[in-house]
Design a protein around this motif. Structure first.
Motif, PDB file in Angstrom:
ATOM      1  N   LYS A 266     -10.513   8.254  -2.895  1.00  0.00           N
ATOM      2  CA  LYS A 266      -9.727   7.400  -2.007  1.00  0.00           C
ATOM      3  C   LYS A 266      -9.686   5.953  -2.484  1.00  0.00           C
ATOM      4  N   ARG A 267     -10.340   5.659  -3.624  1.00  0.00           N
ATOM      5  CA  ARG A 267     -10.349   4.277  -4.098  1.00  0.00           C
ATOM      6  C   ARG A 267      -8.961   3.804  -4.517  1.00  0.00           C
ATOM      7  N   ASN A 268      -8.042   4.739  -4.735  1.00  0.00           N
ATOM      8  CA  ASN A 268      -6.696   4.340  -5.128  1.00  0.00           C
ATOM      9  C   ASN A 268      -5.984   3.547  -4.037  1.00  0.00           C
ATOM     10  N   THR A 269      -6.529   3.563  -2.819  1.00  0.00           N
ATOM     11  CA  THR A 269      -5.881   2.810  -1.745  1.00  0.00           C
ATOM     12  C   THR A 269      -5.861   1.311  -2.037  1.00  0.00           C
ATOM     13  N   VAL A 270      -6.912   0.786  -2.648  1.00  0.00           N
ATOM     14  CA  VAL A 270      -6.917  -0.642  -2.962  1.00  0.00           C
ATOM     15  C   VAL A 270      -5.954  -0.940  -4.104  1.00  0.00           C
ATOM     16  N   GLU A 271      -5.782  -0.005  -5.052  1.00  0.00           N
ATOM     17  CA  GLU A 271      -4.802  -0.196  -6.110  1.00  0.00           C
ATOM     18  C   GLU A 271      -3.389  -0.242  -5.527  1.00  0.00           C
ATOM     19  N   ARG A 272      -3.129   0.601  -4.555  1.00  0.00           N
ATOM     20  CA  ARG A 272      -1.806   0.604  -3.921  1.00  0.00           C
ATOM     21  C   ARG A 272      -1.595  -0.644  -3.069  1.00  0.00           C
ATOM     22  N   ALA A 273      -2.687  -1.152  -2.469  1.00  0.00           N
ATOM     23  CA  ALA A 273      -2.574  -2.408  -1.719  1.00  0.00           C
ATOM     24  C   ALA A 273      -2.236  -3.567  -2.661  1.00  0.00           C
ATOM     25  N   ILE A 274      -2.862  -3.581  -3.847  1.00  0.00           N
ATOM     26  CA  ILE A 274      -2.537  -4.612  -4.838  1.00  0.00           C
ATOM     27  C   ILE A 274      -1.076  -4.498  -5.252  1.00  0.00           C
ATOM     28  N   ASN A 275      -0.609  -3.268  -5.437  1.00  0.00           N
ATOM     29  CA  ASN A 275       0.789  -3.066  -5.805  1.00  0.00           C
ATOM     30  C   ASN A 275       1.721  -3.604  -4.723  1.00  0.00           C
TER      31      ASN A 275
END
Length: 309
Positions: A266-275
């Motif tokens: 679920k760590r990809n959520t912060v990558e998507r927030a940055i996007n």
């Protein structure tokens, strides 16, 4: 209503939290028109002087943004919108933490120092005008680097780093601006300390997430000890060199740190927030000289994400 302006539904969520008076000159100019002008600049990265006329005088829009960045109004608005979402059980408290480098425009260099009243190295001195004294007195300290404004030097020029935490629905919870060369692990405590979601009604603000996922940049002893001390479950992979050193020590190396692979996915959520944040051009490229103004710009972009999700 222009493209990207606040809709009526978004305005209804935001206006109850807006300040009524500026504390010095009576009531503010129409909030909605000015906020739409600020968000237009955040979204497009246009120079303040080139704002469309429908937003009113560009100086009014700029001064409102600068003052709200200095006195923490943008941060309070973000926290209040988060509080309303938390009261409706719409916040996923399995959060993730990460950072992203932001390239600074060449015009960002040369901001005057606040305390000494002089420019960064090689600049001229300047007195603080009375009109700006109120905002400058409330201004948060800089993040170090060139002139203490969260700027770092690299081979590519000036850069800043945006550290943030995001909830499980890809929405920023807290933001920190540092020079571009600052290591991620040094800002974990600062990022988590800025999570402060007020309660609707009595009770202390919520500051503790259910769990945290982060990459190997946060895999060190101080970070893990801090999370254990606060009782926060975390999924951080162990570095290869740390694992090898632990194995060399045998039984003296201790047990390996706990790691939940399913939670780490679920760590990809912060990558998507940055996007999402970097869809705003004034966030993807830093055009603000002052570190506190750039933090206000990123906070305004985060506020829009919360209003629209």
């Amino acid at each position: 209503m222009g493209r990207g302006d606040l809709t009526d539904a978004e305005w209804e969520r935001l206006w109850p939290f807006l300040p009524v008076s500026n504390g010095r000159c009576g009531r503010w100019r129409d909030h909605r028109q000015v906020i739409d002008g600020i968000l237009h600049r955040v979204r497009t990265g246009v120079q303040w002087r080139n704002l469309p006329e429908r937003f009113g005088p560009w100086k009014t829009v700029y001064e409102r943004h600068r003052m709200w960045s200095a006195d923490g109004t943008w941060t309070r608005l973000l926290q209040l919108v988060q509080a309303a979402a938390d009261a409706a059980a719409e916040v996923d408290w399995d959060i993730s933490v990460d950072s992203t480098v932001v390239r600074a425009h060449q015009h960002v260099a040369g901001a005057r120092r606040t305390a000494a009243g002089v420019r960064a190295k090689g600049g001229r001195s300047s007195r603080t005008s009375g009109r700006n004294a109120v905002a400058k007195s409330a201004r948060p300290p800089g993040g170090g680097g060139a002139g203490g404004e969260g700027l770092g030097r690299s081979r590519g020029g000036f850069t800043s780093k945006l550290h943030l935490s995001a909830d499980g629905r890809c929405r920023p919870l807290s933001l920190v601006v540092t020079p571009g060369q600052r290591a991620d692990c040094t800002q974990l405590q600062t990022v988590l300390a800025k999570i402060r979601v007020p309660r609707i009604g009595p009770g202390r603000p919520r500051t503790k997430p259910d769990s945290i996922a982060a990459d190997k940049g946060y895999s060190n002893g101080p970070c893990r000890e801090y999370l254990r001390r606060r009782g926060i479950q975390h999924s951080i992979p162990e570095k290869a060199d740390s694992q090898a050193a632990r194995l060399r020590k045998g039984s003296r190396g201790g047990r390996p740190p706990g790691f939940d692979e399913e939670r780490y996915k679920k760590r990809n959520t912060v990558e998507r927030a940055i996007n999402r944040l970097k869809q705003s051009r004034a966030v993807a490229t830093r055009y603000d000289k002052r570190g506190y103004v750039f933090l206000g710009t990123t906070t305004a972009a985060a506020l829009v994400i919360w209003l629209r999700t």
